[in-house]
Design a protein around this motif. Structure first.
Motif, PDB file in Angstrom:
ATOM      1  N   PRO A 175      31.894 122.258  51.497  1.00 47.03           N
ATOM      2  CA  PRO A 175      32.313 122.308  50.071  1.00 47.03           C
ATOM      3  C   PRO A 175      32.273 120.781  49.552  1.00 47.03           C
ATOM      4  O   PRO A 175      32.424 119.834  50.425  1.00 47.03           O
ATOM      5  CB  PRO A 175      33.893 122.754  50.220  1.00 47.03           C
ATOM      6  CG  PRO A 175      34.243 122.688  51.456  1.00 47.03           C
ATOM      7  CD  PRO A 175      33.039 122.768  52.415  1.00 47.03           C
ATOM      8  N   VAL A 176      32.159 120.499  48.408  1.00 46.45           N
ATOM      9  CA  VAL A 176      31.969 119.356  47.813  1.00 46.45           C
ATOM     10  C   VAL A 176      33.298 118.698  47.656  1.00 46.45           C
ATOM     11  O   VAL A 176      34.229 119.403  47.326  1.00 46.45           O
ATOM     12  CB  VAL A 176      31.402 119.251  46.368  1.00 46.45           C
ATOM     13  CG1 VAL A 176      31.307 117.794  45.797  1.00 46.45           C
ATOM     14  CG2 VAL A 176      29.934 119.666  46.376  1.00 46.45           C
ATOM     15  N   PRO A 177      33.506 117.422  48.001  1.00 45.83           N
ATOM     16  CA  PRO A 177      34.946 116.717  48.031  1.00 45.83           C
ATOM     17  C   PRO A 177      35.417 116.896  46.738  1.00 45.83           C
ATOM     18  O   PRO A 177      34.795 116.683  45.690  1.00 45.83           O
ATOM     19  CB  PRO A 177      35.030 115.466  48.699  1.00 45.83           C
ATOM     20  CG  PRO A 177      33.513 115.186  49.134  1.00 45.83           C
ATOM     21  CD  PRO A 177      32.624 116.475  48.553  1.00 45.83           C
ATOM     22  N   ASP A 178      36.973 117.182  46.289  1.00 46.55           N
ATOM     23  CA  ASP A 178      37.269 117.296  45.177  1.00 46.55           C
ATOM     24  C   ASP A 178      37.973 115.960  44.959  1.00 46.55           C
ATOM     25  O   ASP A 178      39.181 115.782  45.089  1.00 46.55           O
ATOM     26  CB  ASP A 178      38.302 118.324  45.238  1.00 46.55           C
ATOM     27  CG  ASP A 178      38.808 118.587  43.839  1.00 46.55           C
ATOM     28  OD1 ASP A 178      38.174 118.164  42.696  1.00 46.55           O
ATOM     29  OD2 ASP A 178      40.098 119.238  43.677  1.00 46.55           O
ATOM     30  N   PHE A 179      37.376 114.954  44.324  1.00 47.80           N
ATOM     31  CA  PHE A 179      37.941 113.665  43.971  1.00 47.80           C
ATOM     32  C   PHE A 179      38.628 113.929  42.497  1.00 47.80           C
ATOM     33  O   PHE A 179      37.967 114.610  41.809  1.00 47.80           O
ATOM     34  CB  PHE A 179      36.811 112.814  44.008  1.00 47.80           C
ATOM     35  CG  PHE A 179      36.112 112.376  45.269  1.00 47.80           C
ATOM     36  CD1 PHE A 179      37.024 111.910  46.215  1.00 47.80           C
ATOM     37  CD2 PHE A 179      34.796 112.400  45.387  1.00 47.80           C
ATOM     38  CE1 PHE A 179      36.309 111.687  47.324  1.00 47.80           C
ATOM     39  CE2 PHE A 179      34.347 112.214  46.657  1.00 47.80           C
ATOM     40  CZ  PHE A 179      35.092 111.901  47.526  1.00 47.80           C
ATOM     41  N   PRO A 180      39.560 113.043  42.186  1.00 50.47           N
ATOM     42  CA  PRO A 180      40.185 113.094  41.087  1.00 50.47           C
ATOM     43  C   PRO A 180      39.356 112.569  39.918  1.00 50.47           C
ATOM     44  O   PRO A 180      38.579 111.620  40.284  1.00 50.47           O
ATOM     45  CB  PRO A 180      41.366 112.455  41.096  1.00 50.47           C
ATOM     46  CG  PRO A 180      41.180 111.479  42.293  1.00 50.47           C
ATOM     47  CD  PRO A 180      40.144 112.161  43.148  1.00 50.47           C
ATOM     48  N   ASP A 181      39.144 113.412  38.822  1.00 52.58           N
ATOM     49  CA  ASP A 181      38.377 112.809  37.868  1.00 52.58           C
ATOM     50  C   ASP A 181      38.938 111.341  37.260  1.00 52.58           C
ATOM     51  O   ASP A 181      40.073 111.128  37.265  1.00 52.58           O
ATOM     52  CB  ASP A 181      38.317 113.920  36.912  1.00 52.58           C
ATOM     53  CG  ASP A 181      39.241 114.110  35.832  1.00 52.58           C
ATOM     54  OD1 ASP A 181      40.466 113.697  36.158  1.00 52.58           O
ATOM     55  OD2 ASP A 181      39.239 114.919  34.866  1.00 52.58           O
ATOM     56  N   PRO A 182      38.053 110.876  36.363  1.00 55.47           N
ATOM     57  CA  PRO A 182      38.720 109.382  36.059  1.00 55.47           C
ATOM     58  C   PRO A 182      39.873 109.505  34.913  1.00 55.47           C
ATOM     59  O   PRO A 182      40.645 108.480  34.982  1.00 55.47           O
ATOM     60  CB  PRO A 182      37.278 108.879  35.054  1.00 55.47           C
ATOM     61  CG  PRO A 182      36.299 109.412  35.964  1.00 55.47           C
ATOM     62  CD  PRO A 182      36.651 110.950  36.303  1.00 55.47           C
ATOM     63  N   SER A 183      39.945 110.682  34.213  1.00 55.76           N
ATOM     64  CA  SER A 183      41.217 110.706  33.412  1.00 55.76           C
ATOM     65  C   SER A 183      42.373 110.856  34.196  1.00 55.76           C
ATOM     66  O   SER A 183      43.379 110.332  33.871  1.00 55.76           O
ATOM     67  CB  SER A 183      40.790 111.730  32.304  1.00 55.76           C
ATOM     68  OG  SER A 183      40.853 113.029  33.175  1.00 55.76           O
ATOM     69  N   ALA A 184      42.535 111.302  35.178  1.00 59.97           N
ATOM     70  CA  ALA A 184      43.479 111.513  36.228  1.00 59.97           C
ATOM     71  C   ALA A 184      43.711 110.110  36.863  1.00 59.97           C
ATOM     72  O   ALA A 184      44.834 109.865  36.860  1.00 59.97           O
ATOM     73  CB  ALA A 184      43.239 112.585  37.123  1.00 59.97           C
ATOM     74  N   GLN A 185      42.509 109.534  37.244  1.00 63.29           N
ATOM     75  CA  GLN A 185      43.066 108.102  37.554  1.00 63.29           C
ATOM     76  C   GLN A 185      43.532 107.321  36.561  1.00 63.29           C
ATOM     77  O   GLN A 185      44.416 106.432  36.722  1.00 63.29           O
ATOM     78  CB  GLN A 185      41.674 107.328  37.976  1.00 63.29           C
ATOM     79  CG  GLN A 185      41.231 107.918  39.182  1.00 63.29           C
ATOM     80  CD  GLN A 185      39.752 107.437  39.781  1.00 63.29           C
ATOM     81  OE1 GLN A 185      39.146 106.915  38.934  1.00 63.29           O
ATOM     82  NE2 GLN A 185      39.152 107.844  40.872  1.00 63.29           N
ATOM     83  N   LEU A 186      43.151 107.279  35.339  1.00 62.57           N
ATOM     84  CA  LEU A 186      43.719 106.651  34.393  1.00 62.57           C
ATOM     85  C   LEU A 186      45.116 106.940  33.953  1.00 62.57           C
ATOM     86  O   LEU A 186      46.126 105.880  33.735  1.00 62.57           O
ATOM     87  CB  LEU A 186      42.879 106.684  32.869  1.00 62.57           C
ATOM     88  CG  LEU A 186      41.758 106.106  32.918  1.00 62.57           C
ATOM     89  CD1 LEU A 186      40.816 106.458  31.571  1.00 62.57           C
ATOM     90  CD2 LEU A 186      41.939 104.340  32.835  1.00 62.57           C
ATOM     91  N   ASP A 187      45.771 108.272  34.147  1.00 60.58           N
ATOM     92  CA  ASP A 187      46.953 108.564  34.250  1.00 60.58           C
ATOM     93  C   ASP A 187      47.876 108.096  35.136  1.00 60.58           C
ATOM     94  O   ASP A 187      49.061 107.669  34.984  1.00 60.58           O
ATOM     95  CB  ASP A 187      47.013 110.314  34.234  1.00 60.58           C
ATOM     96  CG  ASP A 187      46.433 110.916  32.826  1.00 60.58           C
ATOM     97  OD1 ASP A 187      46.460 110.354  31.961  1.00 60.58           O
ATOM     98  OD2 ASP A 187      45.871 112.152  32.955  1.00 60.58           O
ATOM     99  N   GLU A 188      47.294 107.814  36.385  1.00 60.78           N
ATOM    100  CA  GLU A 188      48.115 107.334  37.507  1.00 60.78           C
ATOM    101  C   GLU A 188      48.117 105.848  37.035  1.00 60.78           C
ATOM    102  O   GLU A 188      49.522 105.441  37.442  1.00 60.78           O
ATOM    103  CB  GLU A 188      47.351 107.523  38.654  1.00 60.78           C
ATOM    104  CG  GLU A 188      47.825 108.188  39.744  1.00 60.78           C
ATOM    105  CD  GLU A 188      46.941 108.256  41.202  1.00 60.78           C
ATOM    106  OE1 GLU A 188      46.837 107.095  41.843  1.00 60.78           O
ATOM    107  OE2 GLU A 188      46.512 109.326  41.386  1.00 60.78           O
ATOM    108  N   LEU A 189      47.081 105.260  36.570  1.00 56.27           N
ATOM    109  CA  LEU A 189      47.194 103.784  36.411  1.00 56.27           C
ATOM    110  C   LEU A 189      48.116 103.585  35.187  1.00 56.27           C
ATOM    111  O   LEU A 189      48.834 102.484  35.178  1.00 56.27           O
ATOM    112  CB  LEU A 189      45.833 103.447  35.945  1.00 56.27           C
ATOM    113  CG  LEU A 189      45.472 101.923  36.017  1.00 56.27           C
ATOM    114  CD1 LEU A 189      45.925 101.162  37.221  1.00 56.27           C
ATOM    115  CD2 LEU A 189      44.010 101.510  35.651  1.00 56.27           C
TER     116      LEU A 189
END
Length: 194
Positions: free
Chosen positions: A53-67
């Motif tokens: 299975p392809v790794p499930d990386f967080p999408d950029p919008s989730a990274q921005l929410d964390e940031l």
């Protein structure tokens, strides 16, 4: 259960059913169990392997929410730090720029398409600004013990200025990307209309 749904089992089953078809057609004769099992095995051997299975990386919008959450934590930290007026002014300008870049909306959508920009913002929020301010606070304490050295305020002001320039370039890059997008849409409409 995973093997039942695997490609190897499905390919083997298809060829096994073909072996049964040969048996009913009278081709396999008394050796039909060997033919069916052999075709199943051949199908299982020639089937392509399962893809991991392809790794499930967080999408950029989730990274921005964390940031954004980390930026809120940084702001709380900065309110408790006593800075000289010039450095405090630079820091205010820098935090306003960071706040504008991290605001939800179209800027965040444009930024989400720029992984380097997200990395630069992340590095500024999580590492550069806290380290610059913390180093200033620690150095200022030591400067009282050794007067006559270069004041740490100058270094802090330079560091904040460099960070502001870097983030200003990021904002200019995002603005230019949107300007190019607008120009290309104008050209598209002109070409379409003849």
């Amino acid at each position: 259960m995973g093997y039942i749904e695997s490609r190897k089992n499905l390919a083997g089953s298809v060829l096994g059913v073909a072996g049964l078809g040969l048996t009913f057609a009278g081709v396999a004769g008394p050796y039909w169990p060997v033919v069916v099992a052999g075709l199943y095995g051949a199908g299982a051997l020639i089937a392509p392997p399962e893809r991991p299975p392809v790794p499930d990386f967080p999408d950029p919008s989730a990274q921005l929410d964390e940031l954004r959450g980390d930026f809120g934590t940084l702001r709380e930290y900065l309110t408790g730090v006593d800075l000289p007026p010039a450095a405090a002014g630079r820091l205010t300008e820098l935090t306003e720029l960071l706040s504008a870049l991290l605001d939800p909306g179209w800027v965040a959508e444009v930024l989400a398409r720029d992984p380097e920009g997200i990395h630069a913002l992340s590095r500024a929020v999580r590492q550069d600004v806290p380290e610059a301010v913390d180093t200033f606070v620690r150095t200022r304490w030591w400067t009282r013990l050794t007067p006559g050295t270069e004041p740490p305020e100058r270094h802090l002001e330079r560091q904040l200025g460099l960070l502001q320039e870097e983030l200003g370039r990021l904002a200019a890059t995002l603005r230019d990307a949107e300007a190019r997008r607008q120009e290309s849409h104008t050209r598209y409409l002109e070409d379409r209309s003849g």
